[in-house]
Write an enzyme that holds these catalytic residues in place. Structure first.
Site, PDB file in Angstrom:
ATOM      1  N   GLU A 383       0.836  -1.113   0.009  1.00 20.32           N
ATOM      2  CA  GLU A 383       0.223   0.025   0.046  1.00 20.32           C
ATOM      3  C   GLU A 383       0.683   1.302   0.034  1.00 20.32           C
ATOM      4  O   GLU A 383       0.504   2.111   0.870  1.00 20.32           O
ATOM      5  CB  GLU A 383      -1.035  -0.060   1.151  1.00 20.32           C
ATOM      6  N   GLU A 476      -6.163  -8.403   0.048  1.00 22.09           N
ATOM      7  CA  GLU A 476      -6.746  -7.855   1.242  1.00 22.09           C
ATOM      8  C   GLU A 476      -8.097  -7.719   0.693  1.00 22.09           C
ATOM      9  O   GLU A 476      -8.442  -6.890  -0.129  1.00 22.09           O
ATOM     10  CB  GLU A 476      -6.148  -6.725   1.883  1.00 22.09           C
TER      11      GLU A 476
END
Length: 563
Positions: A383, A476
Protein backbone atom coordinates in the site's frame (compact mmCIF):
# COMPACT_ATOMS: atom_id res chain seq x y z
CA UNK A 1 23.45 -15.40 3.91
CA UNK A 2 23.09 -18.78 5.61
CA UNK A 3 21.10 -19.16 8.78
CA UNK A 4 23.39 -20.41 11.58
CA UNK A 5 23.21 -24.15 12.04
CA UNK A 6 24.30 -26.63 14.67
CA UNK A 7 25.72 -29.87 13.27
CA UNK A 8 28.69 -32.19 13.71
CA UNK A 9 31.14 -29.51 12.52
CA UNK A 10 29.43 -26.28 13.63
CA UNK A 11 28.61 -25.13 17.14
CA UNK A 12 25.76 -22.77 17.90
CA UNK A 13 25.33 -20.64 21.01
CA UNK A 14 21.77 -19.34 21.53
CA UNK A 15 21.45 -16.31 23.79
CA UNK A 16 17.67 -16.65 24.25
CA UNK A 17 16.73 -15.89 27.84
CA UNK A 18 16.75 -13.01 30.30
CA UNK A 19 19.03 -10.11 29.41
CA UNK A 20 19.50 -6.81 31.22
CA UNK A 21 17.88 -3.61 29.93
CA UNK A 22 19.16 -0.19 30.92
CA UNK A 23 16.49 2.52 31.00
CA UNK A 24 17.37 5.99 32.28
CA UNK A 25 20.48 4.66 34.00
CA UNK A 26 18.69 1.83 35.82
CA UNK A 27 18.85 -1.88 35.03
CA UNK A 28 15.86 -4.18 34.73
CA UNK A 29 15.36 -7.70 33.31
CA UNK A 30 14.14 -8.12 29.74
CA UNK A 31 13.28 -11.28 27.80
CA UNK A 32 15.04 -11.83 24.47
CA UNK A 33 13.50 -12.37 22.03
CA UNK A 34 10.58 -10.07 22.75
CA UNK A 35 9.35 -6.48 22.51
CA UNK A 36 9.90 -4.02 25.36
CA UNK A 37 6.46 -2.50 24.63
CA UNK A 38 4.61 -5.54 25.98
CA UNK A 39 6.92 -6.48 28.84
CA UNK A 40 6.73 -3.12 30.67
CA UNK A 41 3.73 -0.80 30.85
CA UNK A 42 5.93 2.30 31.18
CA UNK A 43 7.78 1.36 27.98
CA UNK A 44 4.66 0.69 25.88
CA UNK A 45 5.06 3.86 23.79
CA UNK A 46 8.79 4.45 24.20
CA UNK A 47 11.17 4.51 21.24
CA UNK A 48 14.46 4.25 23.15
CA UNK A 49 17.39 4.21 22.84
CA UNK A 50 17.69 1.44 25.43
CA UNK A 51 20.75 -0.68 26.18
CA UNK A 52 20.59 -4.49 26.23
CA UNK A 53 23.33 -6.54 27.92
CA UNK A 54 24.11 -10.22 28.30
CA UNK A 55 27.16 -12.36 29.08
CA UNK A 56 28.65 -14.99 26.78
CA UNK A 57 30.94 -17.65 28.25
CA UNK A 58 33.22 -19.07 25.57
CA UNK A 59 35.57 -22.07 26.00
CA UNK A 60 39.17 -21.40 24.98
CA UNK A 61 39.11 -23.78 22.00
CA UNK A 62 36.08 -21.99 20.53
CA UNK A 63 37.68 -18.57 20.89
CA UNK A 64 40.18 -19.62 18.21
CA UNK A 65 37.46 -20.51 15.69
CA UNK A 66 35.75 -18.32 13.14
CA UNK A 67 32.91 -16.61 15.02
CA UNK A 68 29.90 -14.68 13.77
CA UNK A 69 27.15 -12.92 15.65
CA UNK A 70 23.80 -13.43 13.97
CA UNK A 71 20.89 -11.17 14.88
CA UNK A 72 17.70 -12.65 13.44
CA UNK A 73 16.02 -9.21 13.75
CA UNK A 74 16.22 -6.06 15.86
CA UNK A 75 13.65 -3.27 15.64
CA UNK A 76 14.97 -1.03 14.39
CA UNK A 77 18.26 0.89 14.66
CA UNK A 78 21.02 -0.64 16.75
CA UNK A 79 24.70 -0.53 17.59
CA UNK A 80 26.47 -3.70 18.75
CA UNK A 81 29.39 -3.81 21.19
CA UNK A 82 31.47 -6.81 22.25
CA UNK A 83 33.59 -6.23 25.36
CA UNK A 84 32.98 -2.47 24.94
CA UNK A 85 34.31 -2.48 21.36
CA UNK A 86 31.82 -1.43 18.71
CA UNK A 87 31.65 -4.29 16.22
CA UNK A 88 28.66 -3.39 14.05
CA UNK A 89 25.37 -1.61 13.50
CA UNK A 90 22.09 -2.13 11.64
CA UNK A 91 19.25 0.16 10.56
CA UNK A 92 16.33 -1.98 9.42
CA UNK A 93 13.99 -4.22 11.36
CA UNK A 94 12.60 -7.67 10.51
CA UNK A 95 15.72 -8.76 8.62
CA UNK A 96 18.83 -10.56 9.90
CA UNK A 97 22.31 -9.15 10.01
CA UNK A 98 25.61 -10.78 10.88
CA UNK A 99 28.86 -9.50 12.35
CA UNK A 100 32.23 -11.24 12.03
CA UNK A 101 33.75 -11.27 15.55
CA UNK A 102 36.61 -13.66 14.81
CA UNK A 103 39.52 -12.81 17.11
CA UNK A 104 37.34 -10.51 19.21
CA UNK A 105 35.78 -13.27 21.31
CA UNK A 106 37.84 -13.89 24.44
CA UNK A 107 38.19 -17.20 26.27
CA UNK A 108 35.84 -17.06 29.24
CA UNK A 109 33.53 -14.13 29.96
CA UNK A 110 32.40 -11.74 27.18
CA UNK A 111 29.89 -8.90 27.45
CA UNK A 112 27.53 -8.35 24.53
CA UNK A 113 25.84 -4.93 24.49
CA UNK A 114 23.21 -3.75 22.02
CA UNK A 115 21.85 -0.19 21.98
CA UNK A 116 18.42 -0.22 20.32
CA UNK A 117 16.28 2.64 19.07
CA UNK A 118 12.86 2.29 17.40
CA UNK A 119 12.14 5.80 16.19
CA UNK A 120 9.34 6.56 13.76
CA UNK A 121 10.60 8.88 11.01
CA UNK A 122 8.85 10.52 8.06
CA UNK A 123 10.34 8.87 5.01
CA UNK A 124 11.93 6.16 7.13
CA UNK A 125 11.48 2.48 7.87
CA UNK A 126 9.40 2.36 10.04
CA UNK A 127 7.50 5.35 8.70
CA UNK A 128 5.90 8.15 10.67
CA UNK A 129 2.70 9.86 9.53
CA UNK A 130 3.64 12.96 7.50
CA UNK A 131 2.05 16.24 8.52
CA UNK A 132 0.27 16.50 5.18
CA UNK A 133 0.34 15.56 1.54
CA UNK A 134 -0.15 11.81 1.80
CA UNK A 135 -2.84 9.27 0.93
CA UNK A 136 -2.96 7.70 4.40
CA UNK A 137 -5.48 10.09 5.91
CA UNK A 138 -6.87 7.31 8.10
CA UNK A 139 -3.71 7.39 10.23
CA UNK A 140 -3.75 11.13 11.04
CA UNK A 141 -3.94 11.64 14.78
CA UNK A 142 -2.93 8.06 15.65
CA UNK A 143 -0.69 7.43 18.63
CA UNK A 144 2.04 6.33 18.21
CA UNK A 145 2.01 8.21 14.88
CA UNK A 146 2.84 5.18 12.72
CA UNK A 147 2.02 5.45 9.02
CA UNK A 148 0.77 1.86 9.07
CA UNK A 149 -1.93 -0.14 10.80
CA UNK A 150 0.00 -2.33 13.24
CA UNK A 151 1.79 -1.54 16.47
CA UNK A 152 5.42 -0.35 16.09
CA UNK A 153 7.09 -2.83 18.44
CA UNK A 154 10.71 -2.21 19.43
CA UNK A 155 13.51 -4.37 20.77
CA UNK A 156 15.48 -7.51 20.02
CA UNK A 157 12.49 -9.36 18.61
CA UNK A 158 14.18 -12.52 17.30
CA UNK A 159 16.96 -14.83 18.53
CA UNK A 160 20.58 -13.71 18.78
CA UNK A 161 22.97 -16.52 17.88
CA UNK A 162 26.73 -17.00 17.96
CA UNK A 163 28.08 -19.54 15.48
CA UNK A 164 31.56 -21.06 15.67
CA UNK A 165 33.02 -22.73 12.57
CA UNK A 166 36.37 -23.61 11.15
CA UNK A 167 38.05 -20.86 9.12
CA UNK A 168 37.64 -23.12 6.11
CA UNK A 169 33.87 -22.90 5.78
CA UNK A 170 30.77 -22.75 3.63
CA UNK A 171 29.54 -19.17 3.22
CA UNK A 172 26.39 -19.48 1.13
CA UNK A 173 24.26 -21.93 -0.83
CA UNK A 174 21.79 -21.25 -3.62
CA UNK A 175 19.41 -23.90 -4.93
CA UNK A 176 17.53 -23.49 -8.22
CA UNK A 177 14.94 -26.05 -9.38
CA UNK A 178 13.25 -23.84 -11.98
CA UNK A 179 14.50 -25.90 -14.95
CA UNK A 180 12.78 -29.06 -13.69
CA UNK A 181 10.17 -30.74 -15.89
CA UNK A 182 7.16 -31.72 -13.74
CA UNK A 183 5.28 -33.38 -16.59
CA UNK A 184 8.20 -35.83 -16.99
CA UNK A 185 8.80 -36.10 -13.22
CA UNK A 186 12.31 -34.87 -13.99
CA UNK A 187 13.94 -32.83 -11.28
CA UNK A 188 16.83 -30.53 -12.18
CA UNK A 189 18.50 -29.13 -9.08
CA UNK A 190 21.23 -26.56 -9.62
CA UNK A 191 23.37 -26.07 -6.50
CA UNK A 192 25.73 -23.11 -6.18
CA UNK A 193 28.06 -23.02 -3.17
CA UNK A 194 30.27 -20.18 -1.96
CA UNK A 195 33.23 -21.03 0.30
CA UNK A 196 35.92 -19.08 2.13
CA UNK A 197 39.43 -18.60 0.78
CA UNK A 198 40.72 -21.07 3.35
CA UNK A 199 38.72 -23.87 1.67
CA UNK A 200 40.67 -23.66 -1.59
CA UNK A 201 42.25 -26.99 -2.51
CA UNK A 202 40.03 -29.08 -0.23
CA UNK A 203 37.72 -31.88 -1.28
CA UNK A 204 33.99 -31.09 -1.22
CA UNK A 205 31.12 -33.57 -1.10
CA UNK A 206 27.66 -32.54 -2.28
CA UNK A 207 24.90 -35.06 -1.58
CA UNK A 208 21.27 -34.61 -2.63
CA UNK A 209 19.06 -37.42 -1.40
CA UNK A 210 21.04 -40.56 -2.25
CA UNK A 211 23.17 -39.01 -5.00
CA UNK A 212 26.64 -37.80 -4.00
CA UNK A 213 29.26 -35.90 -5.97
CA UNK A 214 32.89 -35.27 -5.00
CA UNK A 215 35.03 -32.48 -6.35
CA UNK A 216 38.14 -30.42 -5.70
CA UNK A 217 37.59 -26.84 -4.59
CA UNK A 218 39.44 -24.73 -7.16
CA UNK A 219 37.22 -21.66 -7.00
CA UNK A 220 35.28 -19.89 -4.27
CA UNK A 221 32.06 -20.52 -6.22
CA UNK A 222 31.17 -24.10 -7.11
CA UNK A 223 28.20 -25.15 -9.25
CA UNK A 224 26.79 -28.63 -9.69
CA UNK A 225 23.57 -29.93 -11.22
CA UNK A 226 21.65 -32.99 -10.04
CA UNK A 227 19.15 -34.65 -12.36
CA UNK A 228 16.59 -36.82 -10.59
CA UNK A 229 14.33 -39.21 -12.48
CA UNK A 230 10.89 -39.92 -11.02
CA UNK A 231 11.33 -36.93 -8.72
CA UNK A 232 8.76 -36.06 -6.06
CA UNK A 233 7.69 -32.48 -6.68
CA UNK A 234 7.04 -30.26 -3.66
CA UNK A 235 3.42 -29.09 -3.41
CA UNK A 236 0.78 -28.53 -0.71
CA UNK A 237 -0.50 -32.10 -1.13
CA UNK A 238 3.00 -33.63 -0.95
CA UNK A 239 5.56 -31.22 0.55
CA UNK A 240 8.45 -33.59 -0.01
CA UNK A 241 11.90 -32.32 0.95
CA UNK A 242 15.20 -33.79 -0.21
CA UNK A 243 18.13 -33.42 2.22
CA UNK A 244 21.07 -31.55 0.69
CA UNK A 245 24.37 -32.00 2.52
CA UNK A 246 27.49 -30.06 1.61
CA UNK A 247 30.68 -31.11 3.33
CA UNK A 248 34.24 -29.82 3.52
CA UNK A 249 37.01 -31.41 5.57
CA UNK A 250 36.15 -29.25 8.61
CA UNK A 251 32.72 -27.84 7.85
CA UNK A 252 29.30 -28.95 6.65
CA UNK A 253 25.84 -27.53 6.05
CA UNK A 254 22.56 -29.40 5.72
CA UNK A 255 19.62 -27.88 3.87
CA UNK A 256 16.19 -29.24 2.93
CA UNK A 257 15.37 -28.84 -0.77
CA UNK A 258 11.95 -28.87 -2.37
CA UNK A 259 11.82 -29.45 -6.13
CA UNK A 260 9.12 -27.29 -7.70
CA UNK A 261 8.51 -24.78 -10.48
CA UNK A 262 6.56 -21.51 -10.51
CA UNK A 263 5.22 -19.92 -13.71
CA UNK A 264 2.48 -17.55 -14.82
CA UNK A 265 0.79 -16.18 -17.91
CA UNK A 266 -1.74 -13.40 -18.45
CA UNK A 267 -4.45 -15.20 -16.48
CA UNK A 268 -3.01 -17.97 -14.31
CA UNK A 269 -0.40 -18.82 -11.72
CA UNK A 270 1.09 -22.33 -12.01
CA UNK A 271 2.79 -24.59 -9.48
CA UNK A 272 4.60 -27.49 -11.18
CA UNK A 273 2.79 -26.68 -14.41
CA UNK A 274 -0.70 -26.87 -12.88
CA UNK A 275 -2.94 -23.88 -12.05
CA UNK A 276 -2.91 -22.96 -8.36
CA UNK A 277 -5.46 -20.76 -6.61
CA UNK A 278 -4.25 -19.03 -3.44
CA UNK A 279 -6.61 -19.39 -0.48
CA UNK A 280 -5.48 -17.83 2.75
CA UNK A 281 -4.66 -14.69 4.65
CA UNK A 282 -2.58 -11.69 5.32
CA UNK A 283 -1.45 -11.99 8.92
CA UNK A 284 0.88 -10.54 11.53
CA UNK A 285 3.72 -11.94 13.60
CA UNK A 286 2.51 -10.67 16.98
CA UNK A 287 0.90 -11.96 20.16
CA UNK A 288 -0.01 -10.67 23.65
CA UNK A 289 2.94 -10.23 26.06
CA UNK A 290 5.46 -11.20 23.36
CA UNK A 291 4.68 -8.35 21.01
CA UNK A 292 6.63 -9.39 17.93
CA UNK A 293 8.94 -11.73 19.77
CA UNK A 294 9.61 -15.13 18.22
CA UNK A 295 7.24 -17.65 19.84
CA UNK A 296 7.36 -21.23 18.59
CA UNK A 297 4.06 -22.48 20.12
CA UNK A 298 2.20 -19.71 18.26
CA UNK A 299 3.80 -20.78 14.97
CA UNK A 300 2.67 -24.36 15.45
CA UNK A 301 -0.82 -23.19 16.46
CA UNK A 302 -1.16 -20.92 13.44
CA UNK A 303 -0.12 -23.62 10.99
CA UNK A 304 -2.53 -26.00 12.68
CA UNK A 305 -5.32 -23.45 12.15
CA UNK A 306 -4.29 -22.85 8.53
CA UNK A 307 -4.65 -26.58 7.90
CA UNK A 308 -7.92 -26.75 9.87
CA UNK A 309 -9.50 -23.96 7.80
CA UNK A 310 -8.24 -25.50 4.49
CA UNK A 311 -6.04 -22.53 3.57
CA UNK A 312 -3.02 -23.11 1.36
CA UNK A 313 -1.13 -19.80 1.67
CA UNK A 314 -0.36 -16.59 3.55
CA UNK A 315 1.47 -13.32 2.98
CA UNK A 316 4.13 -12.15 5.45
CA UNK A 317 2.42 -8.79 5.76
CA UNK A 318 4.11 -6.39 6.09
CA UNK A 319 7.66 -7.57 6.70
CA UNK A 320 9.62 -10.84 6.47
CA UNK A 321 8.72 -13.19 9.33
CA UNK A 322 11.09 -15.28 11.43
CA UNK A 323 12.86 -17.90 9.35
CA UNK A 324 11.17 -20.64 11.34
CA UNK A 325 7.83 -19.65 9.75
CA UNK A 326 9.28 -20.56 6.36
CA UNK A 327 10.88 -23.75 7.67
CA UNK A 328 7.44 -24.89 8.83
CA UNK A 329 5.79 -23.77 5.60
CA UNK A 330 8.34 -25.87 3.67
CA UNK A 331 7.62 -28.86 5.87
CA UNK A 332 3.82 -28.54 5.89
CA UNK A 333 3.17 -27.44 2.31
CA UNK A 334 1.93 -23.88 2.82
CA UNK A 335 2.64 -21.32 0.07
CA UNK A 336 4.13 -17.98 1.12
CA UNK A 337 4.20 -14.51 -0.39
CA UNK A 338 7.32 -13.03 1.20
CA UNK A 339 7.03 -9.27 1.76
CA UNK A 340 9.77 -6.69 2.34
CA UNK A 341 9.53 -4.33 5.37
CA UNK A 342 8.15 -1.52 3.20
CA UNK A 343 4.79 -0.35 4.51
CA UNK A 344 3.64 3.25 4.77
CA UNK A 345 5.75 4.42 1.84
CA UNK A 346 4.82 7.93 0.69
CA UNK A 347 6.25 10.63 -1.57
CA UNK A 348 8.75 11.38 1.23
CA UNK A 349 10.49 8.08 0.42
CA UNK A 350 10.99 8.83 -3.26
CA UNK A 351 14.62 9.95 -3.22
CA UNK A 352 17.91 8.25 -4.17
CA UNK A 353 19.04 7.64 -0.58
CA UNK A 354 15.83 5.91 0.52
CA UNK A 355 15.60 4.00 -2.75
CA UNK A 356 19.08 2.57 -2.11
CA UNK A 357 18.00 1.46 1.39
CA UNK A 358 14.87 -0.17 -0.02
CA UNK A 359 16.84 -1.99 -2.71
CA UNK A 360 19.21 -3.30 -0.04
CA UNK A 361 16.25 -4.50 2.03
CA UNK A 362 14.86 -6.44 -0.94
CA UNK A 363 18.26 -7.99 -1.58
CA UNK A 364 18.60 -9.03 2.07
CA UNK A 365 15.15 -10.61 2.11
CA UNK A 366 15.83 -12.64 -1.02
CA UNK A 367 19.33 -13.59 0.15
CA UNK A 368 17.82 -15.00 3.34
CA UNK A 369 14.79 -16.79 1.87
CA UNK A 370 15.85 -17.81 -1.64
CA UNK A 371 16.05 -21.55 -0.92
CA UNK A 372 12.58 -22.03 0.58
CA UNK A 373 10.27 -23.92 -1.80
CA UNK A 374 7.29 -22.50 0.10
CA UNK A 375 8.16 -18.96 -1.03
CA UNK A 376 6.45 -18.55 -4.40
CA UNK A 377 6.34 -14.76 -4.72
CA UNK A 378 8.35 -11.70 -3.64
CA UNK A 379 6.43 -8.58 -2.58
CA UNK A 380 8.46 -5.37 -2.49
CA UNK A 381 5.90 -3.19 -0.64
CA UNK A 382 2.38 -2.88 0.76
CA UNK A 383 0.00 0.00 0.00
CA UNK A 384 2.48 2.70 -1.03
CA UNK A 385 1.51 6.10 -2.39
CA UNK A 386 1.93 4.62 -5.86
CA UNK A 387 -0.27 7.15 -7.63
CA UNK A 388 2.43 9.78 -7.13
CA UNK A 389 4.53 10.45 -10.28
CA UNK A 390 7.82 9.78 -8.46
CA UNK A 391 6.65 6.29 -7.49
CA UNK A 392 7.25 4.94 -10.98
CA UNK A 393 11.04 5.07 -10.96
CA UNK A 394 11.24 4.02 -7.31
CA UNK A 395 9.24 0.81 -7.74
CA UNK A 396 10.62 0.00 -11.17
CA UNK A 397 14.05 -0.10 -9.47
CA UNK A 398 12.75 -2.38 -6.71
CA UNK A 399 11.24 -4.72 -9.30
CA UNK A 400 14.49 -4.88 -11.25
CA UNK A 401 16.48 -5.43 -8.04
CA UNK A 402 14.33 -8.41 -7.10
CA UNK A 403 14.43 -9.84 -10.63
CA UNK A 404 18.21 -9.59 -10.75
CA UNK A 405 18.39 -11.53 -7.48
CA UNK A 406 15.81 -14.12 -8.53
CA UNK A 407 14.00 -14.37 -11.86
CA UNK A 408 12.33 -17.71 -11.05
CA UNK A 409 9.49 -16.24 -8.95
CA UNK A 410 6.95 -13.52 -9.70
CA UNK A 411 7.70 -10.12 -8.18
CA UNK A 412 4.75 -8.06 -6.99
CA UNK A 413 3.80 -4.87 -5.18
CA UNK A 414 0.58 -4.80 -3.16
CA UNK A 415 -1.39 -1.71 -4.12
CA UNK A 416 -4.52 -0.08 -2.76
CA UNK A 417 -4.52 2.23 -5.77
CA UNK A 418 -5.66 1.74 -9.38
CA UNK A 419 -9.38 1.84 -8.68
CA UNK A 420 -11.79 3.18 -11.34
CA UNK A 421 -11.22 6.65 -9.86
CA UNK A 422 -8.64 8.37 -12.10
CA UNK A 423 -7.08 10.08 -9.08
CA UNK A 424 -5.85 6.70 -7.82
CA UNK A 425 -4.17 5.61 -11.07
CA UNK A 426 -1.17 3.50 -10.06
CA UNK A 427 1.98 4.41 -11.99
CA UNK A 428 4.02 1.37 -10.89
CA UNK A 429 1.78 -1.72 -11.12
CA UNK A 430 2.54 -2.09 -14.82
CA UNK A 431 6.07 -3.26 -13.99
CA UNK A 432 5.03 -6.20 -11.81
CA UNK A 433 4.30 -9.77 -12.82
CA UNK A 434 0.97 -10.18 -11.02
CA UNK A 435 -1.45 -7.38 -10.09
CA UNK A 436 -1.90 -7.48 -6.31
CA UNK A 437 -4.56 -5.18 -4.86
CA UNK A 438 -6.26 -4.57 -1.52
CA UNK A 439 -9.99 -3.81 -1.74
CA UNK A 440 -12.45 -3.06 1.07
CA UNK A 441 -15.80 -2.70 -0.69
CA UNK A 442 -18.55 -3.04 1.89
CA UNK A 443 -16.29 -1.79 4.66
CA UNK A 444 -14.35 1.45 4.12
CA UNK A 445 -16.52 2.30 1.12
CA UNK A 446 -20.14 1.25 0.68
CA UNK A 447 -20.27 0.91 4.45
CA UNK A 448 -23.05 -1.41 5.53
CA UNK A 449 -24.02 -2.07 1.88
CA UNK A 450 -22.45 -5.39 0.96
CA UNK A 451 -24.35 -5.98 -2.30
CA UNK A 452 -23.66 -2.47 -3.61
CA UNK A 453 -20.03 -2.89 -2.67
CA UNK A 454 -19.81 -6.19 -4.54
CA UNK A 455 -21.21 -4.62 -7.69
CA UNK A 456 -18.54 -1.92 -7.50
CA UNK A 457 -15.86 -4.56 -6.80
CA UNK A 458 -16.82 -6.53 -9.90
CA UNK A 459 -16.63 -3.43 -12.08
CA UNK A 460 -13.26 -2.59 -10.51
CA UNK A 461 -11.82 -6.06 -11.24
CA UNK A 462 -13.06 -6.10 -14.84
CA UNK A 463 -11.51 -2.70 -15.56
CA UNK A 464 -8.29 -3.64 -13.75
CA UNK A 465 -7.86 -6.73 -15.91
CA UNK A 466 -8.69 -4.86 -19.12
CA UNK A 467 -5.99 -2.35 -18.27
CA UNK A 468 -3.19 -4.74 -17.25
CA UNK A 469 -3.94 -8.12 -18.88
CA UNK A 470 -2.17 -9.88 -16.02
CA UNK A 471 -3.36 -12.25 -13.29
CA UNK A 472 -5.03 -10.46 -10.38
CA UNK A 473 -4.50 -11.45 -6.77
CA UNK A 474 -6.84 -9.80 -4.24
CA UNK A 475 -4.41 -9.70 -1.33
CA UNK A 476 -6.73 -8.03 1.20
CA UNK A 477 -10.47 -7.73 1.76
CA UNK A 478 -12.66 -8.14 4.81
CA UNK A 479 -14.45 -6.46 7.70
CA UNK A 480 -13.99 -5.88 11.40
CA UNK A 481 -15.97 -8.15 13.72
CA UNK A 482 -15.72 -7.83 17.47
CA UNK A 483 -15.94 -11.36 18.87
CA UNK A 484 -19.29 -11.93 20.53
CA UNK A 485 -21.05 -9.07 18.71
CA UNK A 486 -24.12 -10.41 16.88
CA UNK A 487 -26.87 -8.69 14.92
CA UNK A 488 -29.76 -9.71 12.68
CA UNK A 489 -29.93 -8.40 10.04
CA UNK A 490 -26.12 -8.26 9.80
CA UNK A 491 -24.60 -4.91 10.73
CA UNK A 492 -21.03 -3.66 10.67
CA UNK A 493 -18.80 -5.00 13.47
CA UNK A 494 -21.03 -8.04 14.00
CA UNK A 495 -19.74 -11.53 13.30
CA UNK A 496 -22.65 -12.03 10.89
CA UNK A 497 -21.67 -9.00 8.77
CA UNK A 498 -18.04 -10.13 8.49
CA UNK A 499 -19.08 -13.66 7.53
CA UNK A 500 -21.54 -12.49 4.87
CA UNK A 501 -19.11 -10.01 3.31
CA UNK A 502 -16.27 -12.54 3.13
CA UNK A 503 -18.41 -15.35 1.71
CA UNK A 504 -20.05 -13.18 -0.97
CA UNK A 505 -16.72 -11.63 -1.97
CA UNK A 506 -15.08 -15.02 -2.42
CA UNK A 507 -18.04 -16.36 -4.40
CA UNK A 508 -17.85 -13.36 -6.73
CA UNK A 509 -14.08 -13.43 -7.27
CA UNK A 510 -13.93 -17.19 -7.83
CA UNK A 511 -16.02 -16.70 -11.00
CA UNK A 512 -13.28 -14.61 -12.64
CA UNK A 513 -10.78 -16.71 -14.58
CA UNK A 514 -8.05 -14.07 -14.18
CA UNK A 515 -8.21 -14.05 -10.37
CA UNK A 516 -5.42 -16.26 -8.96
CA UNK A 517 -6.03 -15.79 -5.25
CA UNK A 518 -8.12 -14.28 -2.48
CA UNK A 519 -6.53 -13.52 0.86
CA UNK A 520 -8.80 -12.48 3.69
CA UNK A 521 -7.56 -9.70 5.92
CA UNK A 522 -6.68 -10.85 8.47
CA UNK A 523 -5.80 -14.20 9.98
CA UNK A 524 -6.14 -12.96 13.59
CA UNK A 525 -6.91 -9.74 15.43
CA UNK A 526 -3.81 -7.67 16.18
CA UNK A 527 -2.73 -4.62 18.14
CA UNK A 528 -2.57 -1.20 16.45
CA UNK A 529 -1.73 2.39 17.36
CA UNK A 530 -4.55 4.20 19.12
CA UNK A 531 -7.12 5.89 16.89
CA UNK A 532 -10.88 6.25 16.77
CA UNK A 533 -11.27 3.39 14.26
CA UNK A 534 -9.40 0.86 16.37
CA UNK A 535 -10.76 -0.31 19.76
CA UNK A 536 -7.29 -1.45 20.96
CA UNK A 537 -7.06 -4.03 18.14
CA UNK A 538 -7.75 -4.31 14.45
CA UNK A 539 -10.70 -6.72 14.64
CA UNK A 540 -10.65 -7.98 11.05
CA UNK A 541 -9.22 -11.27 12.24
CA UNK A 542 -10.94 -14.49 11.27
CA UNK A 543 -9.57 -15.65 14.61
CA UNK A 544 -9.32 -13.61 17.79
CA UNK A 545 -5.92 -12.48 18.97
CA UNK A 546 -5.73 -15.58 21.18
CA UNK A 547 -6.65 -17.76 18.16
CA UNK A 548 -10.29 -18.61 18.82
CA UNK A 549 -12.53 -18.83 15.70
CA UNK A 550 -15.18 -16.27 14.84
CA UNK A 551 -18.24 -17.19 12.80
CA UNK A 552 -16.41 -16.42 9.55
CA UNK A 553 -13.78 -19.09 10.31
CA UNK A 554 -16.39 -21.83 10.01
CA UNK A 555 -17.71 -20.27 6.80
CA UNK A 556 -14.22 -20.26 5.27
CA UNK A 557 -13.54 -23.81 6.38
CA UNK A 558 -16.65 -24.91 4.47
CA UNK A 559 -15.93 -22.76 1.40
CA UNK A 560 -12.31 -23.85 1.11
CA UNK A 561 -13.15 -27.52 1.55
CA UNK A 562 -15.45 -27.31 -1.47
CA UNK A 563 -12.86 -25.73 -3.78
Amino acid sequence: MLKPESNTKRLLMNTTGIWSLEVNGKERPIAVPGSWNEQYQDLCYEEGPFTYRTILYVPEELSKKHARLYFSAVNTDCEVYLNEEKVGENHIGYLPFEIDVTGKVKPGKNELKVIVKNELKVGGFPSKVPDSGTHTVGFFGSFPPANFDFFPYGGIIRPVLVEFTDHSRILDIRVDTSKSEPEKKLGRVRVKVEVSEEAMGEEMKIKLGEVEKKLKVTDRFIEEEFVLDDARFWCPEDPHLYPLRIELEKDEYILDVGIRTISWDEKRLYLNGKPIFLKGFGKHEEFPVLGQGTFYPMMVKDFNLLKWINANSFRTSHYPYSEEWLDLADRLGILVIDEAPHVGITRYHYNPETQKIAEDNVQRMIARDKNHPSVIMWSVANEPESNHPDAEGFFKALYETAKKMDNTRPVVMVSMMDTPDERTRDVALKYFDIVCVNRYYGWYIYQGRIDEGLKALEEDMEELYRRHKKPIFVTEFGADAIAGFHYDPPQMFSEEYQAELVEKTINLLMKKDYIVGTHVWAFADFKTPQNVRRPILNHKGVFTRDRQPKLVAHVLRRLWSER
